[in-house]
Write a protein that holds these residues in place. Structure first.
Motif, short mmCIF file in Angstrom:
data_model
loop_
_atom_site.label_atom_id
_atom_site.label_comp_id
_atom_site.label_asym_id
_atom_site.label_seq_id
_atom_site.Cartn_x
_atom_site.Cartn_y
_atom_site.Cartn_z
N ILE A 190 -28.55 -16.38 -0.48
CA ILE A 190 -28.50 -15.14 -1.00
C ILE A 190 -28.27 -14.24 -0.20
CG2 ILE A 190 -29.94 -12.87 -2.76
CD1 ILE A 190 -29.63 -15.28 -4.30
N VAL A 250 -38.08 -9.34 -2.89
CA VAL A 250 -37.68 -10.96 -3.50
C VAL A 250 -35.99 -11.70 -4.24
CG1 VAL A 250 -38.64 -11.17 -6.04
CG2 VAL A 250 -38.76 -12.62 -4.54
N ALA A 266 -36.61 -4.71 -7.25
CA ALA A 266 -36.16 -6.03 -7.52
C ALA A 266 -37.60 -6.70 -8.46
CB ALA A 266 -37.03 -6.84 -6.54
N THR A 324 -30.13 -8.75 -22.85
CA THR A 324 -29.64 -10.26 -23.97
C THR A 324 -30.53 -9.35 -25.22
OG1 THR A 324 -30.30 -10.91 -22.00
CG2 THR A 324 -31.18 -12.31 -24.24
N PRO A 380 -28.99 -20.39 -17.66
CA PRO A 380 -28.81 -18.87 -18.16
C PRO A 380 -30.11 -18.21 -16.71
CG PRO A 380 -30.19 -20.12 -19.55
CD PRO A 380 -29.29 -20.68 -18.76
C1 HEM Z 1 -33.89 -14.06 -10.70
C2 HEM Z 1 -31.74 -14.33 -15.07
C3 HEM Z 1 -35.54 -12.13 -16.90
C4 HEM Z 1 -36.83 -11.04 -12.43
C5 HEM Z 1 -32.66 -14.19 -11.07
C6 HEM Z 1 -31.35 -15.13 -11.42
C7 HEM Z 1 -31.16 -15.74 -12.70
C8 HEM Z 1 -31.88 -14.60 -13.38
C9 HEM Z 1 -29.39 -16.50 -12.68
C10 HEM Z 1 -31.18 -15.91 -10.74
C11 HEM Z 1 -30.25 -14.98 -9.65
C12 HEM Z 1 -29.57 -16.71 -8.25
O1 HEM Z 1 -29.52 -17.82 -8.68
O2 HEM Z 1 -28.68 -15.66 -7.17
C13 HEM Z 1 -32.53 -13.99 -16.33
C14 HEM Z 1 -32.03 -13.69 -17.15
C15 HEM Z 1 -33.26 -12.78 -18.06
C16 HEM Z 1 -33.92 -12.47 -16.51
C17 HEM Z 1 -31.49 -13.89 -17.86
C18 HEM Z 1 -33.98 -12.66 -19.53
C19 HEM Z 1 -33.02 -12.75 -20.21
C20 HEM Z 1 -35.69 -11.03 -15.38
C21 HEM Z 1 -37.28 -10.20 -15.97
C22 HEM Z 1 -37.84 -10.64 -14.15
C23 HEM Z 1 -36.61 -11.20 -13.71
C24 HEM Z 1 -37.64 -9.62 -16.80
C25 HEM Z 1 -38.35 -9.56 -14.38
C26 HEM Z 1 -39.43 -9.37 -14.41
C27 HEM Z 1 -36.40 -11.70 -11.43
C28 HEM Z 1 -36.10 -11.68 -10.49
C29 HEM Z 1 -35.53 -12.15 -9.46
C30 HEM Z 1 -34.92 -13.14 -10.60
C31 HEM Z 1 -37.34 -10.97 -8.91
C32 HEM Z 1 -35.09 -13.44 -7.98
C33 HEM Z 1 -35.69 -14.44 -7.94
C34 HEM Z 1 -35.49 -14.93 -6.62
O3 HEM Z 1 -34.55 -14.73 -5.35
O4 HEM Z 1 -36.49 -15.64 -6.20
N1 HEM Z 1 -33.04 -13.81 -13.20
N2 HEM Z 1 -33.70 -12.73 -15.60
N3 HEM Z 1 -36.03 -11.56 -14.44
N4 HEM Z 1 -35.20 -12.65 -11.93
FE1 HEM Z 1 -34.50 -12.88 -13.41
#
Ligand code: HEM
Length: 456
Positions: free
Chosen positions: A82, A99, A265, A277, A397
């Protein structure tokens, strides 16, 4: 696979090629001006130039990855971490110890800390809060002549994230502040990503001052949330407690900076992506009235006249497919970046150590090579008998691999529930001034929807 792992004696291995350079670059800004001006069609057309294509963003060369298989390969390979333009532009906000931005052992430990809060068996406990917030929205909209959908959607998203994962934390007033700050920050960060001219952003122009003010306010807010929880002496079984109680590899409490970065984060991506969304879902319900009608029918059949409860969600198959199809056409996270940590190969191309890679779930999920009638909104393409035709990684997604969103189940539950509740209560119509064009920043959403909610 890294280059070093190939067998040097194998004569039949073709030499690695340099990826082609995309056309349309200009001096100084390179392709940045096209990414800034018309990013969705620019990213969507890149596949016609190759599976991997070189771009110039200001002084940097960036490698765009365009096929589903190769985006999956990047996300799953240990050769990439990343980093890259997206994450650099987010660093002021997310810090380096949360994170979403950490790598290696620190990232693995942090995922272990937060994972229990997002596990499938933890999610039913959030159900009553999600349902309460969805019905509160229906009540709120009864008295509103015009819905400012941006404000309403982000408010809902922040409230659910904060109430479920941080058990309150006096979020009523804070939710409004978080929304306003994030709106400023996410559009400013996108400019910094595609036009990475560092010194320009230090000039005290009004836009830069506003960006700095929002950033400072968000950090103050997070400090307030942590300080309030500590002062209360409460330790409810939630994500904030897990973060405050987390230990490092030596069994020591984790530092203040890491706690701070972790809260940012979670709160930031959680609010921005779900808010975006919900906006896209409301756009879909407004543009396709028949979709709302079918959702209402499904809710009637499955639930009857009582309120929709969390336990109903897994039976609301059509509604869930509407959410999935919305995430396909309007993925909130429409662009992702990585950095190569070694010389490596991708699809027969040479990727040098240190190279930045960029890829777009939006472009991949709308590709005519993967989807029939690729631009058409068709929730039934996710019926089991049809969904099998979708190529691997053509629908991601929430990402793929060890950086996959921890919140995929949480988000799907929340979005399906809110869609079922609002579509059963209302039909939606645009009012003058409603702007449904995409607003493209770090996330993707409709620019400024203004809707009338007409009770059914
Ligand atoms: C990572 C999409 C909702 C917390 C990601 C990534 C995507 C994504 C595509 C991966 C990024 C990568 O590969 O570089 C979405 C979508 C959501 C959503 C489309 C809702 C429609 C949420 C929610 C939270 C959240 C509700 C927390 C309450 C995180 C965190 C990461 C992450 C902490 C980083 C994970 C890591 O690097 O290990 N999200 N997310 N996301 N998302 Fe979501």
């Amino acid at each position: 696979m890294s280059v070093g792992s190939a067998n040097p004696g194998a004569a039949e291995v073709p030499p690695l090629r340099e990826p082609p350079v995309a056309g349309g670059g200009v001096p100084v800004l390179g392709h940045g001006w096209r990414l800034a001006r018309d990013p969705l069609s620019f990213m969507s057309r890149l596949r016609d130039h190759g599976d991997v294509v070189r771009l110039k963003l200001g002084p940097k060369t960036v490698y765009a990855v365009t096929t589903p298989a190769l985006t999956g390969a990047v996300a799953l390979s240990p050769d990439y971490i990343i980093a890259g333009p997206l994450w650099e532009s987010l660093e002021d906000l997310l810090g380096k110890e949360g994170v979403a931005t950490a790598n290696g052992p620190l990232h693995r430990r942090q995922r272990r800390t937060i994972q229990p809060a997002f596990k499938l068996d933890a999610i039913p406990a959030y159900g009553p809060i999600m349902a309460e917030e969805a019905y509160a929205l229906v009540e709120r909209w009864r008295s509103k002549e015009v819905l400012d959908v941006t404000a309403e959607s982000f408010r809902m998203a922040v409230r659910v994230t904060a109430r479920c994962l941080m058990r309150g934390s006096s979020m009523d007033a804070r939710a409004e502040r978080v929304c306003a700050d994030l709106a400023t920050l996410f559009s400013g960060m996108y400019r910094r990503m595609v036009v990475p001219l560092g010194p320009l952003y230090r000039v005290p122009l009004p836009a830069n001052r506003e960006f700095n003010r929002a950033l400072a306010d968000l950090h103050v807010l997070v400090d307030e949330i942590v300080a309030d929880r500590r002062a209360s002496g409460r330790k409810p079984n939630d994500l904030l407690t897990a973060l405050l109680e987390a230990r490092d590899e030596n069994g020591e409490p984790i530092g203040e900076q890491e706690i701070h970065d972790q809260v940012v984060a979670i709160l930031t991506p959680g609010s921005e992506t779900v808010g975006a969304t919900i906006m896209s879902l409301l756009l879909v319900l407004t543009e396709h009235l028949e979709v709302g009608d079918r959702i209402r029918e499904e809710v009637r059949t499955v639930v009857g006249d009582r309120p929709v409860a969390f336990e109903d969600v897994r039976k609301l198959e059509y509604t869930a497919n509407v959410v999935v199809e919305t995430l396909r056409l309007y993925p909130a996270v429409w662009i992702l970046t990585r950095r190569a940590v070694t010389d490596t190969e991708l699809g027969g191309y040479r990727i040098p150590e240190g190279a930045d890679l960029i890829y777009s779930p939006y472009a991949v999920q709308r590709d005519r090579r993967s989807y029939e009638r690729h631009e058409e909104f068709d929730p039934d393409r996710w019926l089991p008998e049809r969904a099998g035709n979708v190529p691997r990684y053509a629908m991601s997604p929430f990402g793929v691999g060890n950086r996959k969103c921890p919140s995929d189940h949480f988000s799907m539950a929340e979005l399906t529930l809110v869609t079922a509740v609002v579509a059963s209560a209302y039909r939606f119509a645009h009012v003058p001034g409603s702007d449904l064009r995409p607003r493209i920043g770090i996330t993707l959403r409709p620019r400024g929807l203004l809707l009338r909610a007409v009770p059914r």
